[in-house]
Write an enzyme that holds these catalytic residues in place. Structure first.
Site, PDB file in Angstrom:
ATOM      1  N   GLY A  47       0.992  -1.147   0.201  1.00 27.75           N
ATOM      2  CA  GLY A  47       0.029   0.199  -0.017  1.00 27.75           C
ATOM      3  C   GLY A  47       0.860   1.263   0.098  1.00 27.75           C
ATOM      4  O   GLY A  47       2.012   1.225   0.961  1.00 27.75           O
ATOM      5  N   ASP A 238      -1.821   4.720  -6.202  1.00 29.16           N
ATOM      6  CA  ASP A 238      -0.166   4.759  -5.850  1.00 29.16           C
ATOM      7  C   ASP A 238       0.591   5.910  -6.629  1.00 29.16           C
ATOM      8  O   ASP A 238       1.686   6.154  -6.081  1.00 29.16           O
ATOM      9  CB  ASP A 238       0.476   3.373  -6.587  1.00 29.16           C
ATOM     10  CG  ASP A 238       0.150   2.233  -5.619  1.00 29.16           C
ATOM     11  OD1 ASP A 238      -1.225   1.664  -5.981  1.00 29.16           O
ATOM     12  OD2 ASP A 238       0.780   1.682  -4.912  1.00 29.16           O
TER      13      ASP A 238
HETATM   14  O1  MRU Z   1       0.612  -4.078  -4.797  1.00 22.49           O
HETATM   15  P1  MRU Z   1      -0.103  -3.347  -3.464  1.00 22.49           P
HETATM   16  O2  MRU Z   1      -0.877  -4.335  -2.671  1.00 22.49           O
HETATM   17  O3  MRU Z   1       0.711  -2.492  -2.726  1.00 22.49           O
HETATM   18  O4  MRU Z   1      -1.070  -2.126  -4.107  1.00 22.49           O
HETATM   19  C1  MRU Z   1      -1.859  -1.284  -3.392  1.00 22.49           C
HETATM   20  C2  MRU Z   1      -2.691  -0.729  -4.227  1.00 22.49           C
HETATM   21  O5  MRU Z   1      -2.999  -0.582  -5.338  1.00 22.49           O
HETATM   22  C3  MRU Z   1      -3.525   0.575  -3.212  1.00 22.49           C
HETATM   23  O6  MRU Z   1      -4.618   0.811  -3.579  1.00 22.49           O
HETATM   24  C4  MRU Z   1      -2.672   1.844  -3.214  1.00 22.49           C
HETATM   25  O7  MRU Z   1      -1.484   1.702  -2.758  1.00 22.49           O
HETATM   26  C5  MRU Z   1      -3.313   2.718  -2.469  1.00 22.49           C
HETATM   27  S1  MRU Z   1      -3.018   2.348  -0.729  1.00 22.49           S
HETATM   28  C6  MRU Z   1      -3.648   3.561   0.373  1.00 22.49           C
END
Ligand code: MRU
Length: 351
Positions: A47, A238
């Protein structure tokens, strides 16, 4: 709500290993910069906001036992740790935001003695946790106005407390509307293949918080929308580009197109640390590609033929035309985003 995702207790750094959820909620101590890099890369901590905080602690872990007697030497080591942490994952801009924040901090304090510089880095990492809590709470407050009593919210991946230090971004309006304003809210969680962050993490944390949640497979979202079961979509991000294109977990773009087709408002919750003003549009956002095994296996069990060709981008870019607004700690930015997004940075503070 679970307590925290990443924290520091008497100079020991801990995370919840998210790869083990929901079967096990295990605290793990991270002892070195290399261990933190691995934890980020393997999605033990994940995240965008949580990755940024983790990187800052990772840098501190890399220099806390340094025996450098000259601050110049220590700062050189910190620069190396910064460069290294920045290679952990490419898409979430929060990682680079946090790394550059530490780098600028120490370069601005080159006159301090090494022990003071180490202390500064630790305190900066710790303050990122406090800031993140305040930012997420403010996102919750601004976003709660979109979540009426009885609202049914669809979300994708996990942008809840597990993706930040504690409170979440996309789920913050849900928590806020329920906890502070006493509204009833129901969340539909996309399971989010390939790594199932929706099923494993969003469903888990909402259940922990006592918030009604219905888990659906990703390919059910269209049908659920057509049945009139969704009032609003809120996802995390992200990296948001200057024009409002934004990257989020693979599948988000599809959800945005579906929301548009069904006339459902589509919001992304974005702390300012997730906005990259140097990216003119979505084409400038680097998209991580991950191990094909994530697609051919589910939790270690093979589900596809040996040797099959696989494409596994971890994120996609949703064009700004599909976005109703960005919920930030400074309020909701609406189109035209190339004007409203830069304006957010000119506001002095948020309350
Ligand atoms: O691959 P991840 O689990 O790190 O992906 C996370 C996401 O896509 C979330 O939606 C994003 O990081 C926002 S978290 C507040």
């Amino acid at each position: 709500m679970h307590e925290s995702t990443i924290w520091c207790e008497r100079d020991h750094v801990f995370i919840i290993d998210q790869t083990l959820l929901p079967l096990e909620c295990k605290r793990v101590e991270i002892r070195t910069c290399g261990e933190m890099w691995e934890a980020i890369r393997a999605l033990r901590v994940r995240g965008a906001p949580a990755i940024g905080i983790a990187a800052a602690f990772g840098i501190w872990l890399g220099i806390r036992s340094s025996d450098c007697v000259l601050s110049g030497g220590l700062i050189e080591q910190i620069d190396q740790c910064c460069d290294y942490m920045a290679t952990a994952r490419p898409t979430a801009v929060n990682l680079f935001w946090a790394v550059e924040r530490i780098r600028n901090l120490v370069h601005g304090h080159a006159g301090c003695v090494p022990e003071e510089i180490k202390e500064l880095v630790l305190r900066e990492a710790q303050s990122m946790i406090e800031e993140d809590n305040a930012v997420c709470l403010s996102i919750g407050r601004h976003g709660a106005g979109l979540v009426h009593d009885g609202c049914r919210v669809l979300t994708h991946c996990n942008a809840g407390g597990l993706a930040t230090a504690r409170y979440g971004t996309a789920l913050a309006p849900v928590y806020y509307a329920m906890e502070k304003e006493g509204r009833k809210v129901h969340v539909y969680a996309d399971e989010t293949r390939p790594l199932l962050q929706g099923a494993r993490l969003t469903a888990w944390e909402l259940k922990q918080a006592g918030i009604p949640v219905t888990l659906i497979c990703d390919n059910m979202a269209a049908s659920v929308m057509r049945r009139g079961l969704i009032d609003i979509v809120i996802v995390g991000t992200d990296r948001v580009a200057r024009n409002g294109d934004f990257a989020n977990k693979i599948g988000t773009y599809g959800v945005a197109v579906l929301a548009h087709a069904h006339n459902i408002p589509f919001y992304a919750a974005a702390p300012l640390s997730s906005i990259d003003l140097t990216a003119a549009d979505g084409a400038a956002i680097p998209i991580e590609e991950r191990d094909p095994d994530e697609v051919t296996r589910i939790r270690g069990i093979q589900i596809a033929p040996d040797g099959i060709d696989v494409f596994n981008p971890a994120f996609d870019v949703t064009p700004c035309d599909y976005v109703t607004g960005f919920i930030t700690e400074k309020g909701i930015a609406r189109p035209p985003f190339d004007q409203s997004i830069p304006l957010l940075f000119q506001q002095p503070d948020f309350d």
